[in-house]
Structures are given as structure tokens and as C-alpha cells.
Scaffold this motif. Structure first.
Motif, PDB file in Angstrom:
ATOM      1  N   ARG A   1       0.815  -1.207   0.000  1.00 54.31           N
ATOM      2  CA  ARG A   1       0.000   0.000   0.000  1.00 54.31           C
ATOM      3  C   ARG A   1       0.854   1.264   0.000  1.00 54.31           C
ATOM      4  N   GLU A   2       1.943   1.257   0.776  1.00 54.02           N
ATOM      5  CA  GLU A   2       2.770   2.467   0.871  1.00 54.02           C
ATOM      6  C   GLU A   2       3.530   2.757  -0.425  1.00 54.02           C
ATOM      7  N   PHE A   3       3.659   1.775  -1.295  1.00 53.24           N
ATOM      8  CA  PHE A   3       4.345   1.980  -2.571  1.00 53.24           C
ATOM      9  C   PHE A   3       3.400   2.469  -3.665  1.00 53.24           C
TER      10      PHE A   3
ATOM     11  N   HIS B   1      19.187  -3.735 -13.391  1.00 54.56           N
ATOM     12  CA  HIS B   1      18.645  -4.558 -12.315  1.00 54.56           C
ATOM     13  C   HIS B   1      19.162  -4.134 -10.940  1.00 54.56           C
ATOM     14  N   ALA B   2      20.310  -3.480 -10.908  1.00 51.20           N
ATOM     15  CA  ALA B   2      20.865  -3.050  -9.620  1.00 51.20           C
ATOM     16  C   ALA B   2      19.946  -2.064  -8.913  1.00 51.20           C
ATOM     17  N   VAL B   3      19.102  -1.344  -9.657  1.00 47.96           N
ATOM     18  CA  VAL B   3      18.162  -0.403  -9.021  1.00 47.96           C
ATOM     19  C   VAL B   3      17.216  -1.160  -8.094  1.00 47.96           C
ATOM     20  N   ALA B   4      16.662  -2.277  -8.582  1.00 50.51           N
ATOM     21  CA  ALA B   4      15.736  -3.064  -7.762  1.00 50.51           C
ATOM     22  C   ALA B   4      16.447  -3.638  -6.542  1.00 50.51           C
ATOM     23  N   GLU B   5      17.672  -4.100  -6.731  1.00 47.78           N
ATOM     24  CA  GLU B   5      18.431  -4.653  -5.612  1.00 47.78           C
ATOM     25  C   GLU B   5      18.696  -3.586  -4.551  1.00 47.78           C
ATOM     26  N   ARG B   6      19.094  -2.398  -4.990  1.00 49.78           N
ATOM     27  CA  ARG B   6      19.360  -1.317  -4.043  1.00 49.78           C
ATOM     28  C   ARG B   6      18.076  -0.855  -3.364  1.00 49.78           C
ATOM     29  N   PHE B   7      16.955  -0.878  -4.102  1.00 50.89           N
ATOM     30  CA  PHE B   7      15.679  -0.481  -3.513  1.00 50.89           C
ATOM     31  C   PHE B   7      15.268  -1.455  -2.418  1.00 50.89           C
ATOM     32  N   ARG B   8      15.365  -2.740  -2.678  1.00 45.59           N
ATOM     33  CA  ARG B   8      15.016  -3.730  -1.654  1.00 45.59           C
ATOM     34  C   ARG B   8      15.907  -3.581  -0.422  1.00 45.59           C
ATOM     35  N   THR B   9      17.183  -3.351  -0.646  1.00 50.90           N
ATOM     36  CA  THR B   9      18.115  -3.172   0.473  1.00 50.90           C
ATOM     37  C   THR B   9      17.769  -1.922   1.277  1.00 50.90           C
ATOM     38  N   ALA B  10      17.453  -0.822   0.581  1.00 54.89           N
ATOM     39  CA  ALA B  10      17.113   0.429   1.260  1.00 54.89           C
ATOM     40  C   ALA B  10      15.813   0.299   2.045  1.00 54.89           C
ATOM     41  N   VAL B  11      14.825  -0.399   1.484  1.00 57.08           N
ATOM     42  CA  VAL B  11      13.550  -0.586   2.187  1.00 57.08           C
ATOM     43  C   VAL B  11      13.756  -1.435   3.429  1.00 57.08           C
TER      44      VAL B  11
ATOM     45  N   ARG C   1      15.758   9.641   2.368  1.00 55.72           N
ATOM     46  CA  ARG C   1      15.254  10.632   1.402  1.00 55.72           C
ATOM     47  C   ARG C   1      15.058  10.078  -0.015  1.00 55.72           C
ATOM     48  N   PRO C   2      15.981   9.315  -0.565  1.00 55.07           N
ATOM     49  CA  PRO C   2      15.752   8.802  -1.922  1.00 55.07           C
ATOM     50  C   PRO C   2      14.533   7.886  -2.038  1.00 55.07           C
ATOM     51  N   LEU C   3      14.043   7.350  -0.935  1.00 53.53           N
ATOM     52  CA  LEU C   3      12.880   6.464  -0.977  1.00 53.53           C
ATOM     53  C   LEU C   3      11.562   7.227  -1.060  1.00 53.53           C
ATOM     54  N   ALA C   4      11.602   8.549  -1.052  1.00 50.39           N
ATOM     55  CA  ALA C   4      10.372   9.341  -1.042  1.00 50.39           C
ATOM     56  C   ALA C   4       9.537   9.145  -2.301  1.00 50.39           C
ATOM     57  N   ALA C   5      10.171   8.835  -3.420  1.00 51.03           N
ATOM     58  CA  ALA C   5       9.448   8.660  -4.678  1.00 51.03           C
ATOM     59  C   ALA C   5      10.301   7.847  -5.635  1.00 51.03           C
ATOM     60  N   ASP C   6       9.642   7.198  -6.588  1.00 53.51           N
ATOM     61  CA  ASP C   6      10.376   6.362  -7.546  1.00 53.51           C
ATOM     62  C   ASP C   6      11.425   7.168  -8.304  1.00 53.51           C
TER      63      ASP C   6
ATOM     64  N   CYS D   1       4.704   6.543  -5.734  1.00 53.66           N
ATOM     65  CA  CYS D   1       4.730   5.614  -6.880  1.00 53.66           C
ATOM     66  C   CYS D   1       5.958   4.704  -6.882  1.00 53.66           C
ATOM     67  N   GLN D   2       6.393   4.259  -5.693  1.00 53.70           N
ATOM     68  CA  GLN D   2       7.550   3.364  -5.656  1.00 53.70           C
ATOM     69  C   GLN D   2       7.281   2.041  -6.370  1.00 53.70           C
ATOM     70  N   THR D   3       6.008   1.713  -6.572  1.00 55.23           N
ATOM     71  CA  THR D   3       5.666   0.510  -7.342  1.00 55.23           C
ATOM     72  C   THR D   3       6.312   0.541  -8.722  1.00 55.23           C
ATOM     73  N   LYS D   4       6.539   1.721  -9.263  1.00 55.64           N
ATOM     74  CA  LYS D   4       7.126   1.851 -10.601  1.00 55.64           C
ATOM     75  C   LYS D   4       8.519   1.238 -10.669  1.00 55.64           C
ATOM     76  N   LEU D   5       9.190   1.095  -9.532  1.00 49.39           N
ATOM     77  CA  LEU D   5      10.536   0.530  -9.527  1.00 49.39           C
ATOM     78  C   LEU D   5      10.534  -0.956  -9.865  1.00 49.39           C
TER      79      LEU D   5
END
Length: 300
Positions: free
Chosen positions: A66-68, A159-169, A178-183, A73-77
Motif C-alpha cells: 500500500r505504501e508503494f 537490475h541493480a536499481v531493484a536490488e538497491r531499492f530492496r536493500t534500502a527498504v 530521502r531517496p525512498l520518497a518517490a520512484d 509511486c515506488q511501485t514503478k521501480l
């Protein structure tokens, strides 16, 4: 049918848009491109009424939190998750509220290397040497940022973007990094060394390009010869924000004025908008027809 040379990608979740919106933009892209694309829709569920040439692929469950799916729009990642898109061809992602005016495949010329990623510029600090310098000197705290309504990338090299996003979350489950505020913030931060801007002659956001706080400024900009030439050749206009959706614009009387929540003024006239006004009206009519047809096709 010729083999695809690129892939045009769209995302759909929730109930804000439907199959008609997808079919309309797919048809508009196909009608104007000289390079055959693969049309791909990432969706949270099966969608009935889609055109036969649209390949539907599921959004991974991780991105359907829900939060994405809110304003960030973090779902876009999910675009960068391995296995979500085929990684054999470069991709152009478009928001569904994009008005197609020209050949979208021309954007592929910006891909100097397979690692190049391009999006609309949205901050004063530009993509390129200055943005990269700020990113290095501040260790990522300051950098150029973009808007992901139009996005060029090659799935195999991102693909590294998705890996870094999962790690950051995992490290910041409350998304207080701060970078997690939006896709688009996350993409800009994670890929800053390889980012470049989608040029203003190719695509613009309607509020940024056509709206200013003062009527005299709107009209002055519209009269500048170089602005008129650039606008006449635009390939796409994105329509972010509820107040500038096609149906809302088409309902305006000629000469009507609309002010958004940032104090920017839209003047609904040919003098202010040039050929964009006729294009937006035609877009609204065609979109309404596509929605009606998709609804009829989806009935049992």
C-alpha cells in the motif's frame, strides 16, 4: 509482422486507469513510430478488454504494498526487477496520461551506451557533469533529479536499481531515507552517474511547459519564436495532476483559465497553447472512444 526493435512499457495498478487508457496510448504509439515495438503492460491483476498486441506481465508482490502505491509511486521501480521485463531490447516507459504527438522510438537515439538512462529533468541542478559532481562531493545527498513520466533504459543493465531499492527498504521500512520518497528520486539517486535528461524538444510536462504564475508570462513565452518551433515538434506531453487530465481540459470553454495548487496558470486558448490545444482536444475524444470500446469488449 516485423520483429520488435524496442519495447514500450506501461504500468497499471488500482482503478484510476483501465484497459481503454492502455489501448489508446498503444494505438497512438504504434501509429507514429517507424520502428516496431513490443507493447508491454505491467499490471497488478489481469485486465479484460486489452488489445491483442499488448503483452501483460505481473507486478511482483513486493511492489504492491500500500505504501508503494501512493503519491511516491515506488511501485514503478518494479520496472527494474530481474525477470519482470525481457532484457533483450531497450525500453521506453510512458505514464498512461501521456499525449503522444510523434515517434517515441526517436528517444532511443539518446542511448549512448546500454547503461544510459534518461528521464525528464525536474530540478534546477541538471543531469550531466554538474549533477554527477554534486552527487560525488556530497556522497549522494545532492544530485540532479528527474521526472519518470517518460523513461528510457535497458532492462539488462538496470537490475541493480531493484536490488538497491530492496536493500534500502529493509534498512528503512518507514521510508524515511530521502531517496525512498518517490520512484523518480530513487532512480535519480541510484543511477546518477549514467543519467541524462530527456530533451525539451522531445517531451514536456504540461504544467511545466505551458503554465506560469502570470498571464502575461504565459502569452510572452508562447510568442517566442524558438519556443513555438520547439512546441510544434514535440513528440509527447505528459499530464501530471488531476486538474490537467484530458476530460477536464476538453470541458473548458475557450479562453478559460485554470490555476493549479502551485499557483501556475493555464490559459485554454490557441494563443497560449499553440497546436497543443488541438492535440489535447483530439486526445480527449479518442481516449473516450477507446475507453468505451474496451468496456464493451470486456463484457461477458
Amino acid at each position: 509482422m516485423s520483429a520488435p526493435e524496442w519495447q514500450c512499457v506501461f504500468l497499471l495498478w488500482g482503478a484510476k486507469y483501465g484497459a481503454g487508457d492502455v489501448n489508446h496510448i498503444v494505438s497512438a504509439v504504434r501509429a507514429r513510430t517507424h520502428r516496431p515495438p513490443r507493447m508491454v503492460l505491467l499490471s497488478d491483476r489481469p485486465r479484460h478488454g486489452l488489445a491483442d498486441d499488448v503483452e501483460t506481465r505481473p507486478i511482483p508482490r513486493f511492489y504492491l504494498r500500500r505504501e508503494f502505491m501512493g503519491p511516491g509511486c515506488q511501485t514503478k521501480l518494479a520496472l527494474f526487477e530481474p525477470g519482470v521485463l525481457q532484457d533483450d531490447l531497450p525500453a521506453v516507459y510512458l505514464d498512461l496520461d501521456t499525449v503522444i504527438l510523434g515517434d517515441i522510438s526517436e528517444l532511443l537515439a539518446l542511448m549512448d551506451t546500454p547503461q544510459t538512462v534518461a528521464m525528464l529533468q525536474s530540478a534546477i541542478l541538471p543531469f550531466g557533469p554538474l549533477g554527477r559532481l554534486a552527487w560525488r562531493l556530497t556522497r549522494g545527498r545532492k544530485h540532479a533529479r528527474g521526472n519518470s513520466s517518460v523513461l528510457l533504459f535497458h532492462p539488462r543493465h538496470c537490475h541493480a536499481v531493484a536490488e538497491r531499492f530492496r536493500t534500502a527498504v529493509a534498512a528503512h521500512p518507514d521510508l524515511d531515507f530521502r531517496p525512498l520518497a518517490a520512484d523518480e528520486r530513487f532512480i535519480s539517486w541510484a543511477l546518477q552517474p549514467q543519467m541524462r535528461a530527456v530533451p525539451g524538444w522531445f517531451a514536456v510536462k504540461l504544467p511545466t511547459e505551458f503554465m506560469l504564475p502570470w498571464a502575461w508570462a504565459v502569452h510572452l513565452r508562447a510568442r517566442l519564436p524558438w519556443v513555438r518551433r520547439r512546441r510544434a515538434g514535440l513528440r509527447a506531453i505528459t499530464l501530471p495532476g488531476a486538474g490537467v487530465k484530458p476530460e477536464a481540459l476538453a470541458a473548458l470553454a475557450e479562453g478559460a483559465r485554470l490555476r493549479d495548487d502551485k499557483g501556475r496558470l493555464l490559459i485554454w486558448s490557441d494563443a497560449a497553447l499553440g497546436p497543443a490545444r488541438a492535440a489535447l482536444m483530439a486526445h480527449a475524444v479518442d481516449l473516450a472512444a477507446a475507453r468505451a470500446k474496451a468496456a464493451a469488449d470486456a463484457r461477458p
